[in-house]
Design a protein around this motif. Structure first.
Motif, short mmCIF file in Angstrom:
data_model
loop_
_atom_site.label_atom_id
_atom_site.label_comp_id
_atom_site.label_asym_id
_atom_site.label_seq_id
_atom_site.Cartn_x
_atom_site.Cartn_y
_atom_site.Cartn_z
N LYS A 1 -48.99 -10.79 -9.25
CA LYS A 1 -49.84 -11.75 -9.83
C LYS A 1 -49.11 -13.12 -9.79
O LYS A 1 -48.00 -13.22 -9.80
CB LYS A 1 -49.51 -11.28 -11.63
N THR A 2 -49.90 -13.95 -9.30
CA THR A 2 -49.21 -15.55 -9.09
C THR A 2 -48.78 -16.36 -9.94
O THR A 2 -48.19 -17.52 -9.74
CB THR A 2 -50.07 -15.95 -7.63
N GLY A 3 -49.22 -16.05 -11.12
CA GLY A 3 -49.13 -17.22 -12.09
C GLY A 3 -47.62 -17.37 -12.68
O GLY A 3 -47.01 -16.48 -12.27
N THR A 4 -47.30 -18.34 -13.59
CA THR A 4 -46.26 -18.54 -14.35
C THR A 4 -46.31 -17.80 -15.38
O THR A 4 -47.17 -17.02 -15.78
CB THR A 4 -45.78 -20.02 -14.06
N GLY A 5 -45.59 -18.31 -16.39
CA GLY A 5 -45.57 -17.69 -17.78
C GLY A 5 -45.44 -16.26 -17.82
O GLY A 5 -44.55 -15.57 -17.42
N ALA A 6 -46.40 -15.66 -18.40
CA ALA A 6 -46.37 -13.95 -18.78
C ALA A 6 -46.15 -13.16 -17.39
O ALA A 6 -45.63 -12.21 -17.38
CB ALA A 6 -47.73 -13.96 -19.63
N ASP A 7 -47.09 -13.79 -16.21
CA ASP A 7 -46.90 -13.13 -15.10
C ASP A 7 -45.48 -12.99 -14.54
O ASP A 7 -45.01 -12.14 -14.11
CB ASP A 7 -47.85 -13.91 -13.97
N ARG A 8 -44.94 -14.27 -14.57
CA ARG A 8 -43.41 -14.01 -14.17
C ARG A 8 -42.52 -13.21 -14.99
O ARG A 8 -41.92 -12.55 -14.52
CB ARG A 8 -42.99 -15.56 -14.34
N GLN A 9 -42.68 -13.40 -16.52
CA GLN A 9 -41.96 -12.74 -17.29
C GLN A 9 -42.22 -11.16 -17.00
O GLN A 9 -41.21 -10.52 -17.22
CB GLN A 9 -42.04 -12.99 -18.76
N GLY A 10 -43.41 -10.88 -16.87
CA GLY A 10 -43.56 -9.43 -16.76
C GLY A 10 -42.90 -8.80 -15.43
O GLY A 10 -42.45 -8.05 -15.56
N PHE A 11 -42.91 -9.57 -14.39
CA PHE A 11 -42.44 -9.32 -13.17
C PHE A 11 -40.84 -9.10 -13.34
O PHE A 11 -40.30 -8.26 -12.85
CB PHE A 11 -42.57 -10.23 -12.12
N ILE A 12 -40.18 -10.03 -13.90
CA ILE A 12 -38.99 -10.24 -14.35
C ILE A 12 -38.32 -8.73 -14.96
O ILE A 12 -37.43 -8.38 -14.68
CB ILE A 12 -38.54 -11.61 -15.02
N ASP A 13 -39.15 -8.96 -16.05
CA ASP A 13 -38.85 -7.80 -16.88
C ASP A 13 -38.69 -6.12 -16.39
O ASP A 13 -37.74 -5.37 -16.31
CB ASP A 13 -39.47 -7.46 -18.31
N ASP A 14 -39.90 -6.17 -15.46
CA ASP A 14 -40.06 -4.81 -14.76
C ASP A 14 -39.02 -4.51 -13.68
O ASP A 14 -38.37 -3.54 -13.51
CB ASP A 14 -41.30 -4.91 -14.13
N MET A 15 -38.46 -5.74 -13.01
CA MET A 15 -37.66 -5.90 -11.96
C MET A 15 -36.30 -5.24 -12.58
O MET A 15 -35.57 -4.53 -12.03
CB MET A 15 -37.55 -7.04 -11.08
N LYS A 16 -35.77 -5.96 -13.50
CA LYS A 16 -34.61 -5.71 -14.51
C LYS A 16 -34.53 -4.22 -14.67
O LYS A 16 -33.28 -3.74 -14.55
CB LYS A 16 -34.29 -6.66 -15.69
N ARG A 17 -35.56 -3.70 -15.23
CA ARG A 17 -35.50 -2.25 -15.81
C ARG A 17 -35.06 -1.49 -14.42
O ARG A 17 -34.37 -0.51 -14.61
CB ARG A 17 -36.83 -1.82 -16.38
N LYS A 18 -35.75 -1.69 -13.25
CA LYS A 18 -35.64 -0.93 -12.26
C LYS A 18 -34.31 -1.10 -11.52
O LYS A 18 -33.72 -0.25 -11.07
CB LYS A 18 -36.88 -1.27 -11.15
N LEU A 19 -33.96 -2.45 -11.59
CA LEU A 19 -32.48 -2.74 -10.94
C LEU A 19 -31.28 -2.12 -11.86
O LEU A 19 -30.54 -1.68 -11.28
CB LEU A 19 -32.28 -3.96 -10.66
N THR A 20 -31.71 -1.89 -13.07
CA THR A 20 -30.60 -1.27 -14.03
C THR A 20 -30.39 0.23 -13.63
O THR A 20 -29.40 0.67 -13.15
CB THR A 20 -30.91 -1.22 -15.38
N ILE A 21 -31.45 0.79 -13.38
CA ILE A 21 -31.52 2.30 -12.78
C ILE A 21 -30.93 2.38 -11.54
O ILE A 21 -29.93 3.16 -11.09
CB ILE A 21 -33.00 2.88 -12.87
N LEU A 22 -31.17 1.32 -10.70
CA LEU A 22 -30.95 1.47 -9.25
C LEU A 22 -29.28 1.26 -9.26
O LEU A 22 -28.56 1.94 -8.39
CB LEU A 22 -31.51 0.41 -8.47
N CYS A 23 -28.86 0.32 -9.87
CA CYS A 23 -27.44 0.19 -9.91
C CYS A 23 -26.62 1.13 -10.66
O CYS A 23 -25.39 1.49 -10.20
CB CYS A 23 -27.04 -1.46 -10.54
#
Ligand code: BMA
Length: 391
Positions: free
Chosen positions: A275-297
């Motif tokens: 999703k290319t927008g800012t606001g919620a699209d950005r935040q949704g991506f950031i939160d999802d990535m952090k969740r995955k990176l926590t598991i990965l690390c």
């Protein structure tokens, strides 16, 4: 009196014995620690062993920035010696170079994106001699149907395993891979260490090795056969192996097809922002990535493995601040050795749009990209050269 002495002697003996056992136990524990901090190939050459140790250490303080096909072409150019879109924007090359050997198995002269293998070897040598890191993926065709890597015919993985009717063909494909890897030598004729990432994005549903068309056991067998064949039959000992998923929901999902610590050096996943927008699209991506990176690390640190974001990006980067307001907040608090963005193809007639992930001069996120690459944690090539991950 005599009868007391043997008793004391015995007690002493058993005391000494238990101390020795304890010592042995501690030694074994320690040996295990040491072993766990080594690369998975016990016969790897010294430089590759060092490369693993250095990346393990590096990820505590730095994250290397990588770009796919960086030296071969970019938006609006192809085959200009010394060129790179990342360099044109920042003044420095990426610290990590991604290449793909898809179609090598067909004995073609160029890969699936039309980069000739001869040029690729030259670019790999150039990047390495400057101190850069090399990673190689493999979009290998479907050995059962003759279709592309994206042909998800069921039963393909089983067909290449020992006993399958494509097994012998598959071995000839691995012979090609081994030949290519053996050709990667520095100016002194020594093998160039490579992060090899075969059978990537295994949790997706788009490649013939993905989890919708093979079982975890089949995937593990494919991996284990490939690695053993390259190591034992072909004597390839300068590779670190990168286990790589697409999206995942939990640690057990991420690890479901993990082939074992003896055949993996880097744990990683690929995830793009769609999703290319800012606001919620950005935040949704950031939160999802952090969740995955926590598991990965967590997985990486528990197993003494290197952690990486093996592919990411936002196609055409329409968000002017994507680098400092999205990618950076995502990765900054994690021990990630590297992050790579995909290739800068430029306009693609087949999809009727631009296809690129790193900025080029004048691109709307270029200034923001430059800003991110100046953060002390982010390393481009000059930074990685100073550290020297090969010594
Ligand atoms: C995809 C696209 C394709 C390309 C493939 C392999 O993500 O970039 O155009 O062929 O990767 O590099």
């Amino acid at each position: 009196m005599n009868f007391v002495l043997p008793g004391i002697a015995k007690r002493k003996e058993s005391f000494l014995y238990s101390m020795m056992l304890k010592g042995l136990f501690i030694l074994l524990l320690f040996a295990d620690q040491v072993a766990a901090q080594s690369c998975s190939d016990t016969a790897a050459d010294d430089r590759t062993k060092m490369f693993f140790k250095q990346l393990l250490k590096l990820q505590e303080r730095y994250t290397v920035f990588g770009h796919q096909d960086a030296l071969a072409y970019g938006v609006g150019w192809k085959g200009i010696s010394g060129n790179s879109d990342v360099k044109a924007v920042t003044g420095d090359y990426p610290g990590l170079y991604g290449w793909d050997i898809g179609h090598l198995e067909m004995q073609k002269e160029a890969n699936l994106d039309n980069v000739s293998f001869r040029d690729m070897k030259k670019y790999i040598r150039e990047g390495f001699e400057r101190g850069g890191i090399i990673t190689i993926s493999w979009h290998l065709r479907n050995p059962l149907t003759g279709g592309s890597a994206w042909d998800t015919a069921k039963g393909t993985v089983a067909s290449v395993l020992p006993g399958g009717n494509r097994h012998e063909i598959f071995k000839t494909w691995l012979d090609q891979v081994a030949g290519f890897m053996h050709d990667l030598k520095d100016k002194y004729g020594k093998p160039i260490p490579v992060l090899f990432r075969p059978f990537h994005e295994l949790t997706g549903n788009w490649f013939w090795w993905c989890k919708n068309v093979c079982t975890p056991d089949e995937f593990k067998a494919l991996w284990r056969f490939t690695v053993s064949y390259l190591r034992e039959q072909k004597k390839v000992h300068h590779l670190l192996y990168v286990y790589n998923t697409a999206g995942f929901t939990s640690e057990s999902d991420f690890m479901a097809s993990y082939p074992g610590d003896d055949m993996v050096d880097v744990v990683s996943f690929d995830q793009y922002q769609h999703k290319t927008g800012t606001g919620a699209d950005r935040q949704g991506f950031i939160d999802d990535m952090k969740r995955k990176l926590t598991i990965l690390c967590q997985v990486a640190s528990r197993r003494n493995k290197i952690a990486a974001l093996a592919e990411t990006g936002l196609e055409t980067v329409p968000d002017r601040q994507w680098w400092t307001a999205v990618l950076w907040p995502v990765i900054k608090d994690f021990s990630l050795a590297y992050v790579l963005v995909w290739r800068n193809h430029g306009y693609m007639p087949s999809i009727r749009r631009m296809h690129y992930y790193a900025p080029y001069p004048g691109q709307q996120s270029a200034q923001d990209f430059k800003k991110m690459t100046k953060y002390p944690r982010m390393l481009l090539e000059k930074g990685i050269r100073k550290i020297n991950v090969y010594q």
